[in-house]
Design an enzyme around this catalytic site. Sequence first.
Site, short mmCIF file in Angstrom:
data_model
loop_
_atom_site.label_atom_id
_atom_site.label_comp_id
_atom_site.label_asym_id
_atom_site.label_seq_id
_atom_site.Cartn_x
_atom_site.Cartn_y
_atom_site.Cartn_z
N GLN A 198 -43.45 27.35 -75.24
CA GLN A 198 -43.04 28.57 -74.32
C GLN A 198 -43.06 28.08 -72.79
OE1 GLN A 198 -42.87 31.94 -75.85
NE2 GLN A 198 -42.58 30.41 -77.34
N ALA A 239 -45.06 41.06 -74.64
CA ALA A 239 -44.75 40.00 -75.48
C ALA A 239 -43.90 39.02 -74.59
CB ALA A 239 -44.03 40.08 -76.88
N HIS A 240 -43.42 37.87 -75.00
CA HIS A 240 -42.63 36.85 -74.30
C HIS A 240 -41.12 37.53 -74.16
CE1 HIS A 240 -41.75 34.57 -78.18
NE2 HIS A 240 -41.39 35.83 -78.29
N ASN A 241 -40.44 37.55 -72.75
CA ASN A 241 -39.28 37.70 -72.44
C ASN A 241 -39.02 39.01 -72.49
OD1 ASN A 241 -38.91 35.20 -74.59
ND2 ASN A 241 -37.73 35.05 -72.49
#
Length: 351
Positions: A198, A239-241
């Site tokens: 990540q 969460a990511h993004n």
Amino acid sequence: MTATIKLGELAEFLGATLRGSPEKEITGLATLQEAGPAQLSFLANPQYRKYLVDSQAAAVLLKAADAEGFAGDALVVADPYLAYARVSHLFDPKPKAAAGVHPSAVIADDAQVDPAASIGAFAVVESGARIAAGVTVGAHCFIGARCEIGADGWLAPRVTLYHDVRIGERVVIQSGAVIGGEGFGFANAKGIWNKIAQVGGVLIGDDVEIGVNTAVDRGALADTVIGNGVKLDNQIQIAHNVQIGDHTAMAACVGISGSTKIGKHCMLAGGVGLVGHIDICDNVFITGMTMVTHSITEPGAYSSGTAMQPAAEWRKSAARLRQLDDMARRLKQLEKRVGDVTPGGNASSEG
């Protein structure tokens, strides 16, 4: 330490119309039912109007309509709840940290800490981090490499910022929050999960508040983005993004899957879940425990699931839900049979 502020000073601070003695001293805030003779109260919700007459408050924040006929001292304002919010900071007992670095803190040689910032006991500030004036970093906080914290931010004890987290001004982060942890990214090859690095960061705007034990994961490639004025309650998972637009608010236990975009001025009630890779437009309200499985393109209120009902009724409804497919088939058969004997042959439930 208890603050003491004269009623006239509060009126000037709020731009309120004062009804009563400007010299009366106010030492705190309380509800209409519990306020004593030195405390300020407010009436914002009409359901509490019944407590106004008998309130022992020194003065009450009131709308003009509610002030009519009220015999006590009052500060007349357009929005009593907003006025209460502003005044609350004047009586906040939260200790103010002194500027400087505690002797037990560990600061990297090339980290930049403004002399007007406060770094608490056993905090760690890693290489390349920058902390602006007026920032409070509580005890046992971890500030990762190359993090940036804008002016007048406040981090409660035991906040963790992984590397490459950028935070705007006046941001409040409560204990246990983890910002910039690795997103949940894996590629599956023949049943084996392969980790994806990540490599993005987290970008947080100005005037954001993040609650206890909330997690904001770093982006897989681009940054996870939290806009200006966003308010996140306790135990939320971002969460990511994910991208969250300005002035959106979320209650506890919301979960947002990766790469979902949420617009400005949205409100998500407790326990809402959103799948990944969807878009939510501006000015959307999502009620508690709703599961959002597709994009929302029109402003408004949205719900899913069933509302609370007595357990016996709920069990009956749940049993009927399991029979829906069978009931639909039987209905189709009945429509066909009736259609066979009906002139024109139209017996559809939709006809």
